[in-house]
Design a protein around this motif. Structure first.
Motif, PDB file in Angstrom:
ATOM      1  N   ILE B   8      -7.261  17.720 -16.952  1.00 41.77           N
ATOM      2  CA  ILE B   8      -6.880  19.022 -16.486  1.00 41.77           C
ATOM      3  C   ILE B   8      -8.111  20.008 -16.436  1.00 41.77           C
ATOM      4  N   LYS B   9      -8.994  19.763 -17.372  1.00 45.95           N
ATOM      5  CA  LYS B   9     -10.180  20.609 -17.384  1.00 45.95           C
ATOM      6  C   LYS B   9     -11.084  20.303 -16.450  1.00 45.95           C
ATOM      7  N   THR B  10     -11.272  18.958 -15.977  1.00 39.09           N
ATOM      8  CA  THR B  10     -12.081  18.500 -14.795  1.00 39.09           C
ATOM      9  C   THR B  10     -11.339  19.045 -13.744  1.00 39.09           C
ATOM     10  N   LEU B  11     -10.347  18.709 -13.391  1.00 37.19           N
ATOM     11  CA  LEU B  11      -9.590  19.305 -12.092  1.00 37.19           C
ATOM     12  C   LEU B  11      -9.907  20.689 -11.890  1.00 37.19           C
ATOM     13  N   SER B  12      -9.677  21.581 -12.963  1.00 38.52           N
ATOM     14  CA  SER B  12      -9.799  22.930 -12.856  1.00 38.52           C
ATOM     15  C   SER B  12     -11.186  23.539 -12.691  1.00 38.52           C
ATOM     16  N   ARG B  13     -12.033  22.722 -12.858  1.00 33.15           N
ATOM     17  CA  ARG B  13     -13.588  23.028 -12.435  1.00 33.15           C
ATOM     18  C   ARG B  13     -13.729  22.585 -10.887  1.00 33.15           C
ATOM     19  N   LEU B  14     -13.063  21.783 -10.329  1.00 32.10           N
ATOM     20  CA  LEU B  14     -13.330  21.685  -8.941  1.00 32.10           C
ATOM     21  C   LEU B  14     -13.230  22.748  -8.050  1.00 32.10           C
ATOM     22  N   PRO B  15     -14.303  22.736  -7.301  1.00 27.64           N
ATOM     23  CA  PRO B  15     -14.307  24.107  -6.359  1.00 27.64           C
ATOM     24  C   PRO B  15     -12.911  24.444  -5.601  1.00 27.64           C
ATOM     25  N   GLY B  16     -12.525  25.877  -5.635  1.00 23.62           N
ATOM     26  CA  GLY B  16     -11.473  26.014  -4.978  1.00 23.62           C
ATOM     27  C   GLY B  16     -10.193  26.016  -6.015  1.00 23.62           C
ATOM     28  N   LEU B  17     -10.461  25.175  -7.027  1.00 26.72           N
ATOM     29  CA  LEU B  17      -9.516  25.087  -7.992  1.00 26.72           C
ATOM     30  C   LEU B  17      -9.713  25.945  -9.196  1.00 26.72           C
ATOM     31  N   GLY B  18      -8.564  26.398 -10.069  1.00 29.91           N
ATOM     32  CA  GLY B  18      -8.784  27.241 -11.302  1.00 29.91           C
ATOM     33  C   GLY B  18      -7.625  26.456 -12.430  1.00 29.91           C
ATOM     34  N   PRO B  19      -7.688  27.141 -13.584  1.00 28.13           N
ATOM     35  CA  PRO B  19      -6.983  26.530 -14.533  1.00 28.13           C
ATOM     36  C   PRO B  19      -5.581  26.250 -14.346  1.00 28.13           C
ATOM     37  N   ARG B  20      -4.792  27.352 -13.436  1.00 25.08           N
ATOM     38  CA  ARG B  20      -3.336  26.962 -12.939  1.00 25.08           C
ATOM     39  C   ARG B  20      -3.398  25.853 -11.965  1.00 25.08           C
ATOM     40  N   SER B  21      -4.005  26.021 -10.922  1.00 29.53           N
ATOM     41  CA  SER B  21      -3.922  25.151  -9.940  1.00 29.53           C
ATOM     42  C   SER B  21      -4.360  23.596 -10.514  1.00 29.53           C
ATOM     43  N   GLY B  22      -5.354  23.540 -11.561  1.00 27.60           N
ATOM     44  CA  GLY B  22      -5.755  22.331 -11.924  1.00 27.60           C
ATOM     45  C   GLY B  22      -4.608  21.666 -12.893  1.00 27.60           C
ATOM     46  N   ARG B  23      -3.786  22.433 -13.522  1.00 22.53           N
ATOM     47  CA  ARG B  23      -2.750  21.999 -14.215  1.00 22.53           C
ATOM     48  C   ARG B  23      -1.724  21.603 -13.209  1.00 22.53           C
ATOM     49  N   ARG B  24      -1.427  22.411 -12.251  1.00 22.88           N
ATOM     50  CA  ARG B  24      -0.494  22.140 -11.086  1.00 22.88           C
ATOM     51  C   ARG B  24      -0.643  20.643 -10.457  1.00 22.88           C
ATOM     52  N   LEU B  25      -1.929  20.444 -10.166  1.00 21.76           N
ATOM     53  CA  LEU B  25      -2.574  19.169  -9.677  1.00 21.76           C
ATOM     54  C   LEU B  25      -2.396  17.911 -10.531  1.00 21.76           C
ATOM     55  N   ALA B  26      -2.484  18.077 -11.955  1.00 22.06           N
ATOM     56  CA  ALA B  26      -2.592  17.023 -12.756  1.00 22.06           C
ATOM     57  C   ALA B  26      -1.115  16.763 -12.907  1.00 22.06           C
ATOM     58  N   LEU B  27       0.138  17.539 -13.060  1.00 22.55           N
ATOM     59  CA  LEU B  27       1.347  17.334 -13.163  1.00 22.55           C
ATOM     60  C   LEU B  27       1.870  16.771 -11.703  1.00 22.55           C
ATOM     61  N   TYR B  28       1.489  17.127 -10.552  1.00 22.62           N
ATOM     62  CA  TYR B  28       1.879  16.652  -9.368  1.00 22.62           C
ATOM     63  C   TYR B  28       1.525  15.037  -9.363  1.00 22.62           C
ATOM     64  N   LEU B  29       0.228  14.762  -9.858  1.00 22.71           N
ATOM     65  CA  LEU B  29      -0.310  13.530  -9.804  1.00 22.71           C
ATOM     66  C   LEU B  29       0.192  12.521 -10.832  1.00 22.71           C
ATOM     67  N   LEU B  30       0.639  13.101 -11.968  1.00 27.05           N
ATOM     68  CA  LEU B  30       1.119  12.462 -13.025  1.00 27.05           C
ATOM     69  C   LEU B  30       2.813  12.230 -12.743  1.00 27.05           C
ATOM     70  N   GLY B  31       3.393  13.155 -11.989  1.00 23.07           N
ATOM     71  CA  GLY B  31       4.620  13.120 -11.812  1.00 23.07           C
ATOM     72  C   GLY B  31       5.132  11.692 -10.866  1.00 23.07           C
ATOM     73  N   GLU B  32       4.215  11.269 -10.130  1.00 32.22           N
ATOM     74  CA  GLU B  32       4.413  10.368  -9.249  1.00 32.22           C
ATOM     75  C   GLU B  32       3.134   9.359  -9.237  1.00 32.22           C
ATOM     76  N   LYS B  33       3.088   8.757 -10.373  1.00 32.79           N
ATOM     77  CA  LYS B  33       1.730   7.975 -10.427  1.00 32.79           C
ATOM     78  C   LYS B  33       1.498   6.809  -9.546  1.00 32.79           C
ATOM     79  N   GLU B  34       2.636   6.138  -9.352  1.00 32.84           N
ATOM     80  CA  GLU B  34       2.446   5.108  -8.237  1.00 32.84           C
ATOM     81  C   GLU B  34       2.315   5.514  -6.805  1.00 32.84           C
ATOM     82  N   LYS B  35       2.936   6.557  -6.398  1.00 38.58           N
ATOM     83  CA  LYS B  35       3.008   7.113  -5.060  1.00 38.58           C
ATOM     84  C   LYS B  35       1.955   7.868  -4.974  1.00 38.58           C
ATOM     85  N   ASN B  36       1.342   8.799  -5.698  1.00 33.85           N
ATOM     86  CA  ASN B  36       0.304   9.682  -5.524  1.00 33.85           C
ATOM     87  C   ASN B  36      -1.136   9.519  -6.408  1.00 33.85           C
TER      88      ASN B  36
END
Lengths: 199, 199
Positions: B8-36
């Motif tokens: 989450i911390k690494t994703l949050s530091r990517l350009p264009g992302l922040g703590p909220r969008s980093g968490r959101r992206l992490a949950l999106y990815l972890l929610g569908e591990k095989e698919k995404n």
């Protein structure tokens, strides 16, 4: 499509990103492969390998059952029902709730075709069957979908001897009345409470 | 910090992302591990392995030299100087330019501490030493940094017998005069041209 095009396309489709930010992210990563890109891939691979969905509450964590479910000091008599893991994390950030959780996996929604079968009701029944739960807190969005789901869950729980509560509605802390919608203000007025004077 | 927090911390530091969008992206990815999540890690790993910086122009591509540098039909007498790979891609999206490129790797900037040593001038000299370049197009931002860099590069090229041009300034296509800054409008007026009547 080559590896670069696939990368850009895949990044562009991630939530919160678009074609422009996807390209930007790809160039950022490729610009400093050793410093940024390599570590990111390693970190993601490790999370992919280690993070699991908790079979008890539906949270995601590096251990299974998750840290909350396996924590000995968590109050077993309180169960907080949330729609998604992000809501569970939002509740945890308050540092106030010390009970356990159940992630429903969404909210009932006619528009999105979400029916009771899509919710983790078996998990809820399993918790209730344990007999320890005395209060269920429905921490669901204050939207039509959230309130519909809250009523549905309350109905489901009517067969158990358990207290059902929901989060309070009202003026958000720091909120200005002028910017609030009528519904919130009406609820806040209707549920007004005696002023507590700090001695 | 465990694998989930690190992710989450690494994703949050990517350009264009922040703590909220980093968490959101992490949950999106972890929610569908095989698919995404799984496919994403694989795609990133492949890009990390295969994509390289072109030693001739500075573009990034799955082949080295890049597709543009190794393309037999690219005009060898035209060289387009850009600040970053993203600008090179922007030029390519016009489908109009058929020459070659040089990525400077930034713009001169006193504020950011970017000096001539930080620009890929050796690459530029190498191109020029080839003797085939007849025109250098400076496709640099119309900012102070861009124009400073353009003048610096023009100075560098003064020893070669080569035509130096820059992109035209003026009213953007689709632009409304009322919303334009004075500088652009002044330049557009100053460089006004005879109306071309389509027969």
């Amino acid at each position: 499509m080559d590896a670069l095009e696939t990368m850009i396309k895949t990044l562009s489709r991630l939530p919160g990103l678009g074609p422009r930010s996807g390209r930007r992210l790809a160039l950022y990563l490729l610009g400093e492969k050793e410093k940024n890109f390599g570590p990111l891939v390693q970190i993601l691979q490790e999370a992919l390998d280690k993070v699991e969905t908790c079979p008890e509450c539906g949270n995601v964590d590096v251990q299974s059952p998750c840290k909350i479910c396996s924590h000995p000091q968590r109050v077993q008599s309180e169960l907080c029902v949330v729609a998604d893991v992000s809501d569970l994390w939002a509740m945890e950030r308050t540092h106030m709730y010390k009970g356990r959780y159940l992630v429903l996996g969404g909210l009932l929604s006619a528009l999105d075709g979400k029916t009771p079968e899509d919710l983790n009701l078996s998990g809820l029944r399993q918790y209730m069957a344990g007999g320890q739960v005395k209060e269920v807190i429905l921490a669901l969005n204050a939207t039509v979908e959230g309130q519909t789901t809250a009523h549905f869950i309350a109905e489901e729980l009517s067969r158990y001897d358990v207290k059902i509560s929901t989060l309070a509605h009202g003026v958000p802390v720091g909120g200005e009345l002028d910017y609030l919608d009528e519904g919130t203000l009406q609820t806040a007025l209707h549920r007004r409470r005696p002023l507590e004077l700090v001695a």
